[in-house]
Design a protein around this motif. Structure first.
Motif, short mmCIF file in Angstrom:
data_model
loop_
_atom_site.label_atom_id
_atom_site.label_comp_id
_atom_site.label_asym_id
_atom_site.label_seq_id
_atom_site.Cartn_x
_atom_site.Cartn_y
_atom_site.Cartn_z
N PHE A 100 0.82 -1.20 0.00
CA PHE A 100 0.00 0.00 0.00
C PHE A 100 0.86 1.26 0.00
N GLY A 101 0.37 2.29 -0.66
CA GLY A 101 1.07 3.56 -0.68
C GLY A 101 0.42 4.50 -1.68
N PRO A 102 0.66 5.80 -1.55
CA PRO A 102 0.09 6.77 -2.49
C PRO A 102 0.71 6.62 -3.87
N THR A 107 6.24 1.69 -6.61
CA THR A 107 7.30 1.37 -7.56
C THR A 107 6.83 0.31 -8.55
N VAL A 108 7.58 0.15 -9.62
CA VAL A 108 7.27 -0.89 -10.60
C VAL A 108 7.34 -2.26 -9.93
N ASP A 109 8.31 -2.45 -9.06
CA ASP A 109 8.44 -3.74 -8.36
C ASP A 109 7.23 -3.98 -7.46
N ASP A 110 6.75 -2.95 -6.77
CA ASP A 110 5.55 -3.09 -5.94
C ASP A 110 4.36 -3.51 -6.79
N SER A 151 -10.16 3.77 -0.57
CA SER A 151 -9.33 4.23 0.54
C SER A 151 -8.00 4.66 -0.04
N ALA A 152 -7.49 5.80 0.37
CA ALA A 152 -6.24 6.32 -0.17
C ALA A 152 -5.10 5.33 0.05
N GLY A 153 -4.25 5.20 -0.95
CA GLY A 153 -3.08 4.34 -0.83
C GLY A 153 -3.32 2.88 -1.16
#
Length: 252
Positions: A100-102, A107-110, A151-153
């Motif tokens: 999770f993240g904005p 990242t591409v890996d995420d 939900s954000a992120g």
């Protein structure tokens, strides 16, 4: 009761997967649970099932590693043979990850890790196991209430679960001629070790999320497991291509 039938639950070593495996075992199914890394957790799932009088086995599987599926199928066939069986009756695709993240932090890996696990791995495991699934079998794909509300992120995770729901509907049509039912279960906020166990261990988070549900609390893993067991039962034999949200009525 579903005595004698066999279910495979991916990611059955902990959390919702463990709850689903235990619920299916309580309904008389023999259960194969898969785990990616923590064999001790998988053994704990087996212990819980065996002590309750059920039958279970554990096999290692990383659903991101599609190339490993043929070897996994061989190990699965060997386990089925030990149970004097050749077919699966139920497949629960629970294994997944959430990063999770904005927008600016993803990242591409995420992105690839989430999609490769939650979508690519799920799709190709169904493809690999479909010939082994008995006619009249059931497939449950675990989604999330986040495919309905926002939900954000959570953009990448939510998108992966929305894709799982579309796969479920489409594959219900493709496999319908074999009387195989394909449905998605979409849990809401649930007190598991997912995402570091925050929802299980953080009382303030539990209270805040619980206040957003119609029933005034977050869910417990067993409640998701029981819903999965109900959905694969003969009582719901005329239900396919559906999304069942098990969220206590979150953000209605």
């Amino acid at each position: 009761m579903e005595s004698g039938r066999i279910a495979l639950v991916t990611g059955g070593n902990r959390g919702l997967g463990r709850a689903a495996a235990q619920a299916l075992a309580r309904h008389g199914l023999r259960v194969v649970v898969t785990y990616r890394g923590d064999e001790q957790e998988a053994e704990e799932t087996l212990k819980n099932i065996l002590e309750a009088g059920g039958m279970a086995a554990a096999l290692r599987l990383d659903i991101r590693d599609v190339a490993s599926f043929p070897a996994f199928l061989s190990r699965l066939a060997a386990q089925l043979q030990r149970w004097d069986a050749t077919r699966l009756d139920v497949l629960v695709n629970n294994a997944g990850i959430g990063l999770f993240g904005p927008l600016e932090a993803v990242t591409v890996d995420d992105f690839d890790a989430v999609m490769d696990t939650n979508v690519r791995g799920t799709f190709f495991l169904i493809q690999a196991l479909a010939p082994l699934l008995a006619d009249g079998g059931r497939i449950i794909n675990v989604s999330s209430s986040l495919s309905r509300h926002t939900s954000a992120g959570t953009s990448v995770y939510s998108a992966s679960k929305a894709a799982v729901e579309v796969l479920s509907r489409t594959l219900a049509v493709e496999l319908g001629a074999r009387r195989i039912r394909v449905n998605a279960v979409a849990p809401g906020p649930t007190a598991t070790d997912f995402n570091g166990g925050a929802m299980r261990d953080d009382a303030q988070m539990r209270e805040g999320l619980g206040a957003q549900t119609a029933l005034g609390r977050v869910g417990e893993p067993q409640e998701i497991g029981d819903a999965i067991a109900a959905l694969v039962s003969e009582d719901l034999r005329w239900v396919t291509a559906q999304r069942l949200e098990v969220s206590g009525g979150v953000l209605l």
